[in-house]
Design an enzyme around this catalytic site. Structure first.
Site, PDB file in Angstrom:
ATOM      1  CG  PHE A  80      58.341  25.556  41.296  1.00  0.00           C
ATOM      2  CD1 PHE A  80      57.895  26.243  40.168  1.00  0.00           C
ATOM      3  CD2 PHE A  80      57.964  24.232  41.452  1.00  0.00           C
ATOM      4  CE1 PHE A  80      57.080  25.613  39.232  1.00  0.00           C
ATOM      5  CE2 PHE A  80      57.144  23.605  40.516  1.00  0.00           C
ATOM      6  CZ  PHE A  80      56.705  24.301  39.403  1.00  0.00           C
ATOM      7  CD  GLU A  83      48.988  21.804  48.770  1.00  0.00           C
ATOM      8  OE1 GLU A  83      48.095  21.035  49.200  1.00  0.00           O
ATOM      9  OE2 GLU A  83      48.758  22.897  48.229  1.00  0.00           O
ATOM     10  N   GLY A  91      50.253  16.486  51.879  1.00  0.00           N
ATOM     11  CA  GLY A  91      49.403  15.375  51.443  1.00  0.00           C
ATOM     12  C   GLY A  91      49.430  15.103  49.954  1.00  0.00           C
ATOM     13  N   GLY A 121      52.177  14.913  46.790  1.00  0.00           N
ATOM     14  CA  GLY A 121      53.502  14.970  46.187  1.00  0.00           C
ATOM     15  C   GLY A 121      53.395  14.614  44.710  1.00  0.00           C
ATOM     16  CB  ILE A 160      59.436  24.939  49.215  1.00  0.00           C
ATOM     17  CG1 ILE A 160      58.001  24.379  49.313  1.00  0.00           C
ATOM     18  CG2 ILE A 160      59.561  25.981  48.114  1.00  0.00           C
ATOM     19  CD1 ILE A 160      57.547  23.509  48.129  1.00  0.00           C
ATOM     20  N   GLY A 193      86.842   2.327  48.409  1.00  0.00           N
ATOM     21  CA  GLY A 193      86.882   1.436  49.575  1.00  0.00           C
ATOM     22  C   GLY A 193      86.394   2.173  50.814  1.00  0.00           C
ATOM     23  CD  GLU A 242      62.601  19.790  38.868  1.00  0.00           C
ATOM     24  OE1 GLU A 242      62.334  19.726  37.667  1.00  0.00           O
ATOM     25  OE2 GLU A 242      63.208  20.737  39.390  1.00  0.00           O
ATOM     26  N   GLY A 243      59.230  14.728  39.952  1.00  0.00           N
ATOM     27  CA  GLY A 243      58.644  13.481  39.449  1.00  0.00           C
ATOM     28  C   GLY A 243      59.572  12.319  39.749  1.00  0.00           C
TER      29      GLY A 243
HETATM   30  C1  LIG Z   1      65.323  17.900  48.797  1.00  0.00           C
HETATM   31  C2  LIG Z   1      63.986  18.069  48.143  1.00  0.00           C
HETATM   32  C3  LIG Z   1      63.718  19.231  47.438  1.00  0.00           C
HETATM   33  C4  LIG Z   1      62.467  19.423  46.861  1.00  0.00           C
HETATM   34  N1  LIG Z   1      62.191  20.612  46.228  1.00  0.00           N
HETATM   35  C5  LIG Z   1      60.912  20.892  45.845  1.00  0.00           C
HETATM   36  C6  LIG Z   1      60.551  22.203  45.374  1.00  0.00           C
HETATM   37  O1  LIG Z   1      61.392  23.104  45.246  1.00  0.00           O
HETATM   38  N2  LIG Z   1      59.248  22.437  45.079  1.00  0.00           N
HETATM   39  C7  LIG Z   1      58.278  21.486  45.194  1.00  0.00           C
HETATM   40  O2  LIG Z   1      57.118  21.778  44.909  1.00  0.00           O
HETATM   41  N3  LIG Z   1      58.591  20.223  45.623  1.00  0.00           N
HETATM   42  C8  LIG Z   1      59.880  19.922  45.966  1.00  0.00           C
HETATM   43  N4  LIG Z   1      60.206  18.659  46.439  1.00  0.00           N
HETATM   44  C9  LIG Z   1      59.151  17.666  46.575  1.00  0.00           C
HETATM   45  C10 LIG Z   1      59.267  16.529  45.565  1.00  0.00           C
HETATM   46  O3  LIG Z   1      58.962  16.976  44.281  1.00  0.00           O
HETATM   47  C11 LIG Z   1      58.338  15.400  46.062  1.00  0.00           C
HETATM   48  O4  LIG Z   1      58.966  14.847  47.205  1.00  0.00           O
HETATM   49  C12 LIG Z   1      58.101  14.356  44.987  1.00  0.00           C
HETATM   50  O5  LIG Z   1      57.253  14.882  43.991  1.00  0.00           O
HETATM   51  C13 LIG Z   1      57.461  13.073  45.534  1.00  0.00           C
HETATM   52  O6  LIG Z   1      56.339  13.362  46.325  1.00  0.00           O
HETATM   53  P1  LIG Z   1      56.228  12.690  47.782  1.00  0.00           P
HETATM   54  O7  LIG Z   1      57.512  12.935  48.489  1.00  0.00           O
HETATM   55  O8  LIG Z   1      54.986  13.206  48.400  1.00  0.00           O
HETATM   56  O9  LIG Z   1      56.129  11.136  47.501  1.00  0.00           O
HETATM   57  P2  LIG Z   1      54.797  10.298  47.104  1.00  0.00           P
HETATM   58  O10 LIG Z   1      54.109  10.967  45.975  1.00  0.00           O
HETATM   59  O11 LIG Z   1      54.023  10.028  48.345  1.00  0.00           O
HETATM   60  O12 LIG Z   1      55.450   8.951  46.579  1.00  0.00           O
HETATM   61  C14 LIG Z   1      55.921   7.926  47.452  1.00  0.00           C
HETATM   62  C15 LIG Z   1      56.274   6.705  46.591  1.00  0.00           C
HETATM   63  O13 LIG Z   1      55.100   6.252  45.899  1.00  0.00           O
HETATM   64  C16 LIG Z   1      55.368   6.181  44.513  1.00  0.00           C
HETATM   65  N5  LIG Z   1      54.161   6.541  43.754  1.00  0.00           N
HETATM   66  C17 LIG Z   1      53.311   7.588  43.937  1.00  0.00           C
HETATM   67  N6  LIG Z   1      52.331   7.572  43.023  1.00  0.00           N
HETATM   68  C18 LIG Z   1      52.574   6.490  42.223  1.00  0.00           C
HETATM   69  C19 LIG Z   1      51.919   5.933  41.080  1.00  0.00           C
HETATM   70  N7  LIG Z   1      50.815   6.502  40.545  1.00  0.00           N
HETATM   71  N8  LIG Z   1      52.419   4.802  40.537  1.00  0.00           N
HETATM   72  C20 LIG Z   1      53.560   4.240  41.048  1.00  0.00           C
HETATM   73  N9  LIG Z   1      54.218   4.712  42.126  1.00  0.00           N
HETATM   74  C21 LIG Z   1      53.725   5.825  42.692  1.00  0.00           C
HETATM   75  C22 LIG Z   1      56.475   7.206  44.266  1.00  0.00           C
HETATM   76  O14 LIG Z   1      57.202   6.940  43.063  1.00  0.00           O
HETATM   77  C23 LIG Z   1      57.328   7.016  45.520  1.00  0.00           C
HETATM   78  O15 LIG Z   1      58.177   5.921  45.349  1.00  0.00           O
HETATM   79  C24 LIG Z   1      61.478  18.418  46.967  1.00  0.00           C
HETATM   80  C25 LIG Z   1      61.772  17.226  47.656  1.00  0.00           C
HETATM   81  C26 LIG Z   1      62.981  17.053  48.253  1.00  0.00           C
HETATM   82  C27 LIG Z   1      63.241  15.787  48.996  1.00  0.00           C
END
Ligand SMILES: Cc1cc2nc3c(=O)[nH]c(=O)nc-3n(C[C@H](O)[C@H](O)[C@H](O)COP(=O)(O)OP(=O)(O)OC[C@H]3O[C@@H](n4cnc5c(N)ncnc54)[C@H](O)[C@@H]3O)c2cc1C
Length: 381
Positions: free
Chosen positions: A123, A127, A129, A131, A157, A336, A360-361
């Site tokens: 899924f 990207e 830039g 998340g 992904i 421990g 997933e958020g």
């Molecule tokens: C092991 C792993 C598996 C994954 N699998 C998938 C997958 O199968 N498919 C897929 O599409 N994605 C996948 N992801 C991506 C994942 O869903 C994203 O990492 C996640 O949505 C967060 O996006 P980001 O890492 O860009 O963090 P960012 O969005 O940059 O967030 C960084 C920090 O800022 C905070 N933040 C951002 N916006 C706000 C706001 N409006 N208010 C308050 N705080 C905010 C966040 O809570 C976080 O603490 C995966 C990630 C990992 C690590």
């Protein structure tokens, strides 16, 4: 903790327990060290029907309701959350999206393989830039006479390097969520490259990939939905339930390991389970685990009665993921110094749980979703 379950649910849970104890638990530590599960586990999951839950039998599915899905995911995650994640993505996010939104041809092409575990889905929403702000994604799909051409990059992904089909979200219209469509891209299409991301903190048994789409040409019928963002958010609502169910399983696994250890390990001439402060750690773990399960089963119950469940799914995912981290952390405390080495399972429970408050958020995003539902005010903008 138990509530009234049907005989069918009990039998399915028993099957999932046995499967987990025989096929997952003995290998989980090795898979974690080797950063890959044994791939023959995937068709084995298909054979017992775990990859077809909720999918119509005429497309290779094994039927069952949302509670059945949660029961299986809890058991599997008790053994290895990485395996739970493979199911949540390939079945929960990909196969179920095809079953809900696909044409008959798309269902016939992809569902039998995905439910049998002979094919795997990924899924691809996130990207580099974008998340949390997935509605701003920039991967582009351009319409041509023969179909579509996709260009862009996806990151993090799950199943990315193993997948046969990628559910890719790409921009076909203007800015914002409304301009996004969903495509089913066979991963052997020219220009589709998946590169594994090694060195994850946890969930090391599953493949996580960066995906590059470089002039990927697909026919018109690769389009799954022109309302791609709506499709993604709908899939993630159920996805949050499945993450929550997995967190309950991981928390339960950590609790069971800590209980066993606390009864055996002696200090000051008696088992450490006899110390009130250790019992406090264990009691907190049990309450967190059961509370997480109740919130998760509430989502399944609402979904099974066709009632709205999005906010409840955010609540369950938020609570269960934070609970899994706390419970696993307490388990390390009970063990421990032995909890800090990978000869014992509790460190892995903690590392695996850590990502569940991110993907997933994130927990912050769940709070904004819950806050928006409570107040009617959108704090995202
Ligand atoms: C092991 C792993 C598996 C994954 N699998 C998938 C997958 O199968 N498919 C897929 O599409 N994605 C996948 N992801 C991506 C994942 O869903 C994203 O990492 C996640 O949505 C967060 O996006 P980001 O890492 O860009 O963090 P960012 O969005 O940059 O967030 C960084 C920090 O800022 C905070 N933040 C951002 N916006 C706000 C706001 N409006 N208010 C308050 N705080 C905010 C966040 O809570 C976080 O603490 C995966 C990630 C990992 C690590």
């Amino acid at each position: 903790m138990d509530l009234t379950l049907s005989d069918e649910h009990r039998q399915l849970r028993e099957l999932a327990r046995r499967f987990t104890d025989e096929r997952i638990v003995p290998h989980a530590a090795r898979w974690d060290r080797e950063e890959a599960i044994d791939r023959d586990l995937v068709p084995a999951l298909g054979e017992v029907g775990f990859l077809g839950l909720g999918i119509d039998e005429k497309h290779g599915g094994s039927g069952g309701d949302n509670l059945a899905y949660c029961l299986v995911l809890e058991e599997v995650a008790r053994g290895d959350s990485a395996v739970r994640g493979i199911i949540s993505v390939s079945l929960g996010l990909v196969a179920k999206s095809i079953a809900k939104h696909g044409t008959e041809e798309q269902k016939q092409r992809w569902l039998p393989g995905l439910t049998a575990g002979t094919e795997i889905g990924c899924f691809a929403l996130t990207e580099p830039g974008t998340g949390s702000d997935a509605g701003s994604l920039t991967t582009k799909a351009t319409r041509t006479d023969n179909g579509w051409v996709l260009n862009g990059r996806k990151v993090f992904i799950t199943n990315g390097t193993w997948a046969d089909v990628a559910l890719v979200f790409a921009r076909t219209g203007g800015p914002g969520p409304k301009g996004i469509s969903a495509f089913l891209i066979p991963t052997d299409t020219h220009g589709f490259t998946a590169t594994e991301i090694k060195g994850k903190l946890g969930m090391r048994g599953q493949a996580t990939a960066e995906i590059t789409l470089d002039d990927v040409e697909v026919p018109h019928d690769a389009l799954l939905s022109e309302e791609g963002f709506k499709l993604a958010m709908g899939a993630l609502d159920k996805g949050r339930m499945s993450v929550a169910a997995g967190c309950v399983g991981a928390a339960r696994g950590a609790l069971e390991a800590a209980l066993g250890y606390a009864k055996e390990r002696e200090q000051f001439g008696k088992p450490i389970a006899g110390f009130q402060l250790v019992q406090e750690l264990l009691a907190d773990m049990a309450v967190e685990t059961d509370a997480a399960r109740l919130l998760t089963w509430r989502v399944a119950d609402l979904a099974d009665r066709n009632l709205p469940f999005s906010t409840e799914a955010s609540m369950a995912k938020l609570y269960a993921s934070e609970a899994a981290v706390k419970v696993a952390n307490n388990a390390v405390q009970v063990f421990g110094g032995y909890g800090y080495i990978d000869e014992y399972p509790v460190g892995k429970y903690l590392r695996d749980a850590r990502v569940t408050t991110l993907y997933e958020g994130t927990s912050q995003i769940q709070k904004l979703l819950i806050g928006r539902a409570l107040t009617g005010i959108n704090a995202f903008v």
